[in-house]
Design a protein around this motif. Structure first.
Motif, PDB file in Angstrom:
ATOM      1  N   UNK A 119       0.877  -1.086   0.041  1.00 45.57           N
ATOM      2  CA  UNK A 119       0.103  -0.210  -0.160  1.00 45.57           C
ATOM      3  C   UNK A 119       0.919   1.180  -0.147  1.00 45.57           C
ATOM      4  N   UNK A 120       1.925   1.168   0.739  1.00 48.32           N
ATOM      5  CA  UNK A 120       2.743   2.409   0.855  1.00 48.32           C
ATOM      6  C   UNK A 120       3.630   2.663  -0.641  1.00 48.32           C
ATOM      7  N   UNK A 121       3.730   1.575  -1.218  1.00 51.70           N
ATOM      8  CA  UNK A 121       4.652   1.640  -2.527  1.00 51.70           C
ATOM      9  C   UNK A 121       3.513   2.142  -3.508  1.00 51.70           C
ATOM     10  N   UNK A 122       2.393   1.581  -3.412  1.00 52.50           N
ATOM     11  CA  UNK A 122       1.248   2.216  -4.275  1.00 52.50           C
ATOM     12  C   UNK A 122       1.183   3.677  -4.068  1.00 52.50           C
ATOM     13  N   UNK A 123       1.068   3.902  -2.908  1.00 45.71           N
ATOM     14  CA  UNK A 123       0.841   5.578  -2.701  1.00 45.71           C
ATOM     15  C   UNK A 123       1.978   6.265  -3.366  1.00 45.71           C
TER      16      UNK A 123
END
Length: 184
Positions: A119-123
């Motif tokens: 999720x952090x990578x996507x954001x």
């Protein structure tokens, strides 16, 4: 001393590999939409997002800088076989600058964002790989194409769904590569 040299060599190799990956993604034929003449749909931004997520901010930016240097020297590595100094004065010039700054933001931001790593990578990919790239690309396109900023922004909206898919693919690939690394 030997470990420092190996780490330096490893970083240089990874930077060169990602510059080559971004260039190879330029071989995928672009898709031009009549709505925004001069701006192709390409997959090279996926390579930029991956570089930031996997290499980090500094090395990702160095990979993009190396790629842009090779393009400036005339290598036809941009989508559609474009290359040379002229591309830095064309409708995609702002997006190329956005690649350089966006990759750094992705690499800096990803490890600092809370939540599950994917999720952090996507954001981070959305913020740096779309937000920052568009922040420079859309006004650059408007300026060069002699369009009002509102029209250039409205025309760029058609790219968002594909860019969101690329951000998701980059996040998933980065997570998979992180899991596959020896010692994890």
């Amino acid at each position: 001393m030997r470990d420092e040299a190996a780490l330096g060599t490893r970083s240089l190799v990874r930077i060169a590999l990602f510059a080559a990956l971004i260039g190879a993604l330029g071989l995928v034929p672009p898709l031009y939409l009549p709505i925004v003449a001069g701006l192709p749909i390409s997959v090279q931004s996926l390579g930029v997002m991956l570089a930031g997520l996997i290499l980090g901010g500094r090395d990702g930016a160095l990979a993009v800088a190396l790629f842009l240097l090779v393009v400036a020297l005339g290598a036809p590595l941009l989508s559609g076989g474009r290359g040379g100094l002229g591309v830095f004065f064309g409708p995609t010039a702002g997006f190329l600058l956005g690649f350089l700054l966006g990759v750094y933001v992705i690499g800096w931001l990803a490890p600092r964002l809370p939540g599950p790593p994917v999720v952090a990578a996507f954001a981070a990919a959305v913020i740096g790989g779309i937000g920052v790239v568009y922040l420079f690309g859309v006004p650059g396109f408007a300026l060069i194409a002699h369009l009002p900023l509102s029209k250039a922004l409205a025309g760029s909206v058609v790219f968002l769904p594909g860019d969101l898919v690329k951000a998701l693919l980059a996040a998933l690939a980065a997570r998979s590569l992180a899991r596959a690394r020896p010692g994890r």
